[in-house]
Design an enzyme around this catalytic site. Structure first.
Site, mmCIF file in Angstrom:
data_model
loop_
_atom_site.group_PDB
_atom_site.id
_atom_site.type_symbol
_atom_site.label_atom_id
_atom_site.label_comp_id
_atom_site.label_asym_id
_atom_site.label_seq_id
_atom_site.Cartn_x
_atom_site.Cartn_y
_atom_site.Cartn_z
ATOM 1 N N ASP A 59 12.370 27.989 -25.512
ATOM 2 C CA ASP A 59 12.434 26.870 -26.447
ATOM 3 C C ASP A 59 13.426 27.165 -27.559
ATOM 4 O O ASP A 59 13.416 28.265 -28.128
ATOM 5 C CB ASP A 59 11.056 26.621 -27.065
ATOM 6 C CG ASP A 59 10.414 25.339 -26.597
ATOM 7 O OD1 ASP A 59 11.108 24.318 -26.578
ATOM 8 O OD2 ASP A 59 9.219 25.350 -26.249
ATOM 9 N N ASP A 71 13.829 21.411 -28.578
ATOM 10 C CA ASP A 71 12.738 20.654 -29.170
ATOM 11 C C ASP A 71 13.278 19.456 -29.953
ATOM 12 O O ASP A 71 14.300 19.555 -30.631
ATOM 13 C CB ASP A 71 11.953 21.592 -30.091
ATOM 14 C CG ASP A 71 10.700 20.976 -30.646
ATOM 15 O OD1 ASP A 71 9.832 20.576 -29.850
ATOM 16 O OD2 ASP A 71 10.571 20.894 -31.881
ATOM 17 N N GLU A 119 14.235 17.568 -25.239
ATOM 18 C CA GLU A 119 13.009 16.787 -25.407
ATOM 19 C C GLU A 119 13.380 15.505 -26.133
ATOM 20 O O GLU A 119 13.832 15.535 -27.279
ATOM 21 C CB GLU A 119 11.963 17.547 -26.221
ATOM 22 C CG GLU A 119 10.672 16.743 -26.366
ATOM 23 C CD GLU A 119 9.753 17.258 -27.464
ATOM 24 O OE1 GLU A 119 8.545 16.969 -27.382
ATOM 25 O OE2 GLU A 119 10.236 17.910 -28.409
ATOM 26 N N HIS A 141 2.578 19.971 -23.088
ATOM 27 C CA HIS A 141 1.596 20.405 -24.079
ATOM 28 C C HIS A 141 1.287 19.348 -25.137
ATOM 29 O O HIS A 141 0.451 19.590 -26.018
ATOM 30 C CB HIS A 141 2.077 21.696 -24.759
ATOM 31 C CG HIS A 141 3.377 21.557 -25.474
ATOM 32 N ND1 HIS A 141 4.595 21.683 -24.840
ATOM 33 C CD2 HIS A 141 3.665 21.291 -26.772
ATOM 34 C CE1 HIS A 141 5.564 21.518 -25.714
ATOM 35 N NE2 HIS A 141 5.024 21.271 -26.898
ATOM 36 N N ASP A 142 1.920 18.191 -25.057
ATOM 37 C CA ASP A 142 1.673 17.119 -26.025
ATOM 38 C C ASP A 142 0.937 15.920 -25.435
ATOM 39 O O ASP A 142 0.672 14.961 -26.162
ATOM 40 C CB ASP A 142 3.009 16.622 -26.611
ATOM 41 C CG ASP A 142 3.655 17.644 -27.525
ATOM 42 O OD1 ASP A 142 2.919 18.405 -28.177
ATOM 43 O OD2 ASP A 142 4.897 17.692 -27.577
#
Length: 541
Positions: A109, A211, A274, A335-336
């Protein structure tokens, strides 16, 4: 390292990140090797053989850098370090080496939108108004009444502006007040962040997942965002406004182009973004002449209703909107977002797996989806996610999607010998990796079959996509390449349905079926599908 030659302008499907499958490891919840209840780098290394056996080509690891952990690692205080709870730099080097030894790739990330307020840069920036790093962040004076300079909202609730008593200005934070946004209009920020990326590229990582890529640049004039007429009370308060001035600004593409130029100077690296935007905005992140992100994450399967017609239209819209050199990708868990097996149920999670792994484009899996992990109910007293803590009345905690991975039926499911950082599912004695490893009808076995078939058949990993049919229950499409054609027919409901399209005649053999009814059968022109069924049929030419 030697710079690689510029890539082809055609989306060939032959590059590793086009053919391969990406697997997201949320490091806190994957595997703990030191008994502190938190997953670590050595825990990933310990499970590399499992991932290789599953058929994974690339592991994406969520942040493991030094951090106060206000947002579980997405608030970074040192980008060139390893947080001690996750291990050491030597542990990372070992993970990278062992991953490459197995012929897999490792991406990390990159969080360029903001830092922790404990980062040395921000400590300098807030020390005085004339500090050289002051302009590395976004500062603004209060208005005449002492209020923030505009109406921008933070993703985790409340105003996106925090007053700094010492220097008597507001600073902007798109997320927590502990995560001040960097000012990407300052060229010094460009160089500093690119240098951090270069640090990891020199170590040998195979790319980055960037991100909140669409957040990087904000409106230069700090204009108010307009009201959102479609806002609903159960949504995050952030959704009250349309973030047209605080996100997705035209200048963001210049930044991404610089990131891409850097990653292109290292062999076979990939840049993933993302981006939660509608398709017509998302595809712009491929960049002019495909010099943006190679894979701007496509979250349609995460956000759309599970309705065949809507999904079929979305696939077609995406395929038609892609630039000529752009390569598609699909994401069905992260993960969201709520887990696939929770949203769809166990039976439809199988259908979803077949959809994800037979569409054209790179698929990204989320740890545990291959065994059907579900959301875990977390009592309010145990909520840790800042999104849930800052908006407690809206039930928006992401903790349920981040529960520890169940490996076996031992205490704490083999995840840790200590107390797990987050409550585990109550059914881990039955739902775990070990329980599914040797069962031919398990979801894990299905994933392995699908991945193996996808890998060995060019038509499935790089072939053309052609829509065939959709209605209120079914979706069907062709994948074809090198004289081979595969018909995929999926029943996205629990009711039976006859598939007999008037305009499409076919004959072939079923090579993979979700239910035993059609296994290895020869079929022609029509199929009687039971509920929750899905078929991959090799069509005779």
């Amino acid at each position: 390292m030697q710079a690689k030659a510029p890539g082809s302008k055609k989306a060939s499907g032959d590059l590793w990140w086009q053919k391969g499958i990406i697997y997201e490891v949320y490091i806190r919840s994957f595997n703990d090797t030191n008994g502190d209840g938190i997953g670590d780098l050595n825990g990933i290394t310990e499970k590399l053989d499992y991932l290789q056996d599953l058929g994974i080509d690339c592991i994406w690891v969520t942040p493991f850098y030094e951090s106060p952990m206000k947002d579980f690692g997405y608030d970074i205080s040192d980008f060139k370090s390893v947080e001690k709870m996750f291990g050491t730099m030597q542990d990372f080097d070992k993970l990278l080496h062992e991953t490459h030894q197995r012929g897999m790739k490792l991406i990390v990330d990159q969080v360029p939108n903001h830092t922790s307020d404990q980062h040395a840069w921000f400590k300098e920036a807030r020390s005085s108004r004339d500090n050289p790093k002051r302009d590395w962040y976004i500062w603004a004076d209060a208005d005449a009444e002492g209020n923030p300079p505009n109406n921008w909202l933070a993703m985790f609730g409340g105003s996106a502006w925090e007053w700094d008593e010492k220097t008597e200005q507001f600073y902007y934070h798109a997320f927590l007040k502990d995560q001040p946004d960097l000012n990407w209009r300052n060229p010094e920020v460009h160089e500093a962040v690119l240098e951090e990326m270069r640090f990891w590229l020199e170590k040998g990582v195979d790319g980055f997942r960037v991100d909140v890529m669409w957040h990087l640049i904000k409106d230069e004039h700090l204009r108010d965002n307009p009201d959102n007429p479609d806002y609903k009370e159960e949504q995050p308060t952030y959704n009250q406004l349309q973030p047209v001035y605080s996100t997705d600004q035209p200048e963001v593409h210049d930044i991404i182009r610089k990131m891409r130029k850097l990653t292109d100077s290292y062999p076979d690296c990939v840049l993933i973004g993302e981006i939660y935007l509608p398709i017509h905005q998302l595809v712009s992140y491929y960049g002019h002449d495909n010099k943006g992100a190679q894979l701007p994450f496509n979250f349609q399967l995460l956000t759309l209703p599970w309705e065949p017609k809507k999904i079929a239209i979305a696939i077609d819209q995406y395929e038609s909107a892609l630039p000529n050199s752009g390569w598609p990708n699909w994401v069905m868990g992260n993960h969201d977002q709520s887990r696939m097996a929770t949203k769809l149920g166990e039976a439809q999670a199988r259908v979803a797996a077949m959809l994800l792994l037979t569409l054209r484009g790179t698929p990204t899996l989320y740890y545990g989806d291959e065994i059907g992990m579900q959301d875990v109910k977390i009592p309010k007293s145990e909520v840790q996610d800042p999104q849930g803590l800052h908006m407690p009345d809206k039930n928006l905690s992401r903790d349920p999607f981040r529960a520890p991975m169940p490996w076996n039926d031992s205490p704490n499911a083999g995840f840790t010998t200590g107390k797990p950082w987050l409550r585990m599912a109550g059914n881990t004695s039955k739902l775990n990796v070990q329980a599914q490893q040797d069962k031919p009808d398990s979801l894990l076995a299905l994933y392995k079959k699908l991945i193996k078939l996808r890998r060995q058949e060019p038509a499935l990993h790089k072939g053309l996509y052609r829509p065939v049919y959709s209605d209120d229950k079914l979706i069907a499409y062709l994948r074809e390449a090198e004289e081979k054609r595969f018909l995929v027919v999926l029943n996205l409901s629990n009711k039976g349905r006859l598939f007999a399209p008037e305009r499409f005649k076919f004959k072939g053999k079923v090579v993979l079926s979700l239910l035993p009814d059609h296994e290895n059968a020869t079929v022609e022109n029509e199929l009687k599908l039971k509920g929750d069924d899905g078929l991959i049929i090799e069509i005779n030419r």
